[in-house]
Design an enzyme around this catalytic site. Sequence first.
Site, PDB file in Angstrom:
ATOM      1  CD  GLU A 127       7.738  21.692 -14.394  1.00 29.48           C
ATOM      2  OE1 GLU A 127       6.554  22.023 -14.549  1.00 29.48           O
ATOM      3  OE2 GLU A 127       8.335  20.987 -15.217  1.00 29.48           O
ATOM      4  CG  ASP A 183       7.786  17.102  -8.476  1.00 28.78           C
ATOM      5  OD1 ASP A 183       8.173  16.796  -9.622  1.00 28.78           O
ATOM      6  OD2 ASP A 183       7.129  18.122  -8.223  1.00 28.78           O
ATOM      7  CG  HIS A 205      10.168  21.466 -19.867  1.00 29.89           C
ATOM      8  ND1 HIS A 205      10.739  22.039 -18.751  1.00 29.89           N
ATOM      9  CD2 HIS A 205       8.980  20.962 -19.464  1.00 29.89           C
ATOM     10  CE1 HIS A 205       9.929  21.886 -17.706  1.00 29.89           C
ATOM     11  NE2 HIS A 205       8.841  21.243 -18.119  1.00 29.89           N
ATOM     12  CG  HIS A 208       4.583  22.962 -19.193  1.00 31.18           C
ATOM     13  ND1 HIS A 208       4.472  23.594 -17.978  1.00 31.18           N
ATOM     14  CD2 HIS A 208       5.411  21.902 -18.983  1.00 31.18           C
ATOM     15  CE1 HIS A 208       5.216  22.958 -17.083  1.00 31.18           C
ATOM     16  NE2 HIS A 208       5.781  21.912 -17.666  1.00 31.18           N
ATOM     17  CD  GLU A 209       5.609  18.674 -21.211  1.00 36.62           C
ATOM     18  OE1 GLU A 209       6.830  18.454 -21.179  1.00 36.62           O
ATOM     19  OE2 GLU A 209       4.907  18.705 -20.191  1.00 36.62           O
ATOM     20  CE1 TYR A 246      11.796  20.000 -14.637  1.00 37.10           C
ATOM     21  CE2 TYR A 246      11.755  17.723 -13.908  1.00 37.10           C
ATOM     22  CZ  TYR A 246      11.101  18.846 -14.373  1.00 37.10           C
ATOM     23  OH  TYR A 246       9.735  18.799 -14.582  1.00 37.10           O
ATOM     24  CG  HIS A 255       5.815  19.364 -11.429  1.00 36.59           C
ATOM     25  ND1 HIS A 255       6.859  18.473 -11.452  1.00 36.59           N
ATOM     26  CD2 HIS A 255       5.504  19.595 -12.728  1.00 36.59           C
ATOM     27  CE1 HIS A 255       7.158  18.165 -12.697  1.00 36.59           C
ATOM     28  NE2 HIS A 255       6.356  18.833 -13.499  1.00 36.59           N
TER      29      HIS A 255
END
Lengths: 260, 99
Positions: free
Chosen positions: A97, A170, A77, A73-74, A88, A175
Site C-alpha cells: 500500500e 483490511d 499496484h 496509486h492504482e 497483500y 491501509h
Amino acid sequence: MNEAYDGLGATFELYADVYDRNSIDGRGLPLDGSVHYEKDYDNAFWNGERMVFGDGDGQVFGRFTVSVDVIGHELTHGVTQYTAGLVYKDQAGALNESISDVFGSLVLQYSHKQTAAQATWLIGQGLFTARVKGVALRSMKAPGTAYDDPVLGKDPQPATMAGYVETEDDDGGVHTNSGIPNHAFYLVATGIGGYAWEKAGRIWYDTLLAGMKPTTDFAGFAALTLAAATKRYGEGSAEADAVRAGWSGVGVAIDGGGAS
Amino acid sequence: MAAARAELSIVVVRSGGFTGISRRWAIERPDPDDDWVALVEACPWGQVAADRESRDRFTWRIEARVARRHHRASVPDRELTGPWRELVDRVQRDGSSDV
C-alpha cells in the site's frame, strides 16, 4: 474519462522519464482502466490486470479519478505486482500500500514540478465532498491528521511503530499501517531535499527491483532501501544517512544494514 | 418439531478499499422470517475463495447468528455474489448503519 486518461499519462511519464520503465510491466503493457464502475461505488481498485474507478456516492466521496495520485496509486499496484510481488497482508501488505502511495504522490509532485518541501504529501486530496471535515484520505507528512469527521471518525493512520495497529480487517490493516513506511519515505525525501522523485524515489524504485521476498516486513524493506541507497550513492553518503534517519524516525530498526 | 426460539443477528463490516475507511451494518430480529434463515443458510460459509490478485478491493466480514448457530466469513469483494450479495444488500437495506 479525460481525468483518468490524463492520470494514466502522468503515471506513464513518471515511470518512463525518471525511472526508464516502459509501462507497469516494463514491457509496454497497454494501460487499461474502467471508469463509472457500478452505481455510487466508493472505491478505486486494481484487479490484477486493470484499474477500476467508481464515481463515489456523492455524499462522502466524489469521483475517484479526481486526483492523479489515486491513478498513480492504482497503477503502482501493477508495478509492484510485476516487481517485488509483495503479498497483500500484514506488514508486506502495508508496504504494498505504501509503495502505491509513495509513487502516487510522486506522480502528482512530478506533474506539478514540486520539491519535497513544496509538496502537500496528501493522498486523495479532493476526493471527499464538501460536507466531510477533512483535507484528504491520508497524509504522508503527518499520518493520522488527514480527516477528523463526526460521521467518518478520525484518520486512523499511525506515523510510527508505537502506533502499529493489529487488526484482522483490511487484510491486517494494510491501509492503516502503511502510514509508517509512508512517513519514513517523507522523512527520507525531505531529509535529502530537492525533488523527491530524483533520489528518494530512485532509492525506493531500486528497492522494488532488488529481488525482495513477497513477505518482506518493514525492517527487511528498510534494510533493502539502505542497501539501495548505499549502492547508488555510496557508504556514508547524505542519501544513505537520510534513509537511516528516516526509518529511525518511524521506529523501524535496520539490523546490521544488510540486505534481505 | 418444536423449534427453539429463532433469534437472528447479522453484522456486516466492509473494510479496505482505496480509502481504508470501514463501514458497518447490523440487523437483529427476535423472530426472523423463514426467508432470512434460509438466506443465511444458503451462503457458502467456510467455502470462500481467496482473491490474491486484487488490490484496494473491499473485504466483507460477515457474522451471523441464527437459531443458535454461529457463522463467520471474510469474503473478498470479488466473491460477494449470489446469496452473499443478497444477504449484504438486505442487511444494508433493512438494518442499521454506522460508519
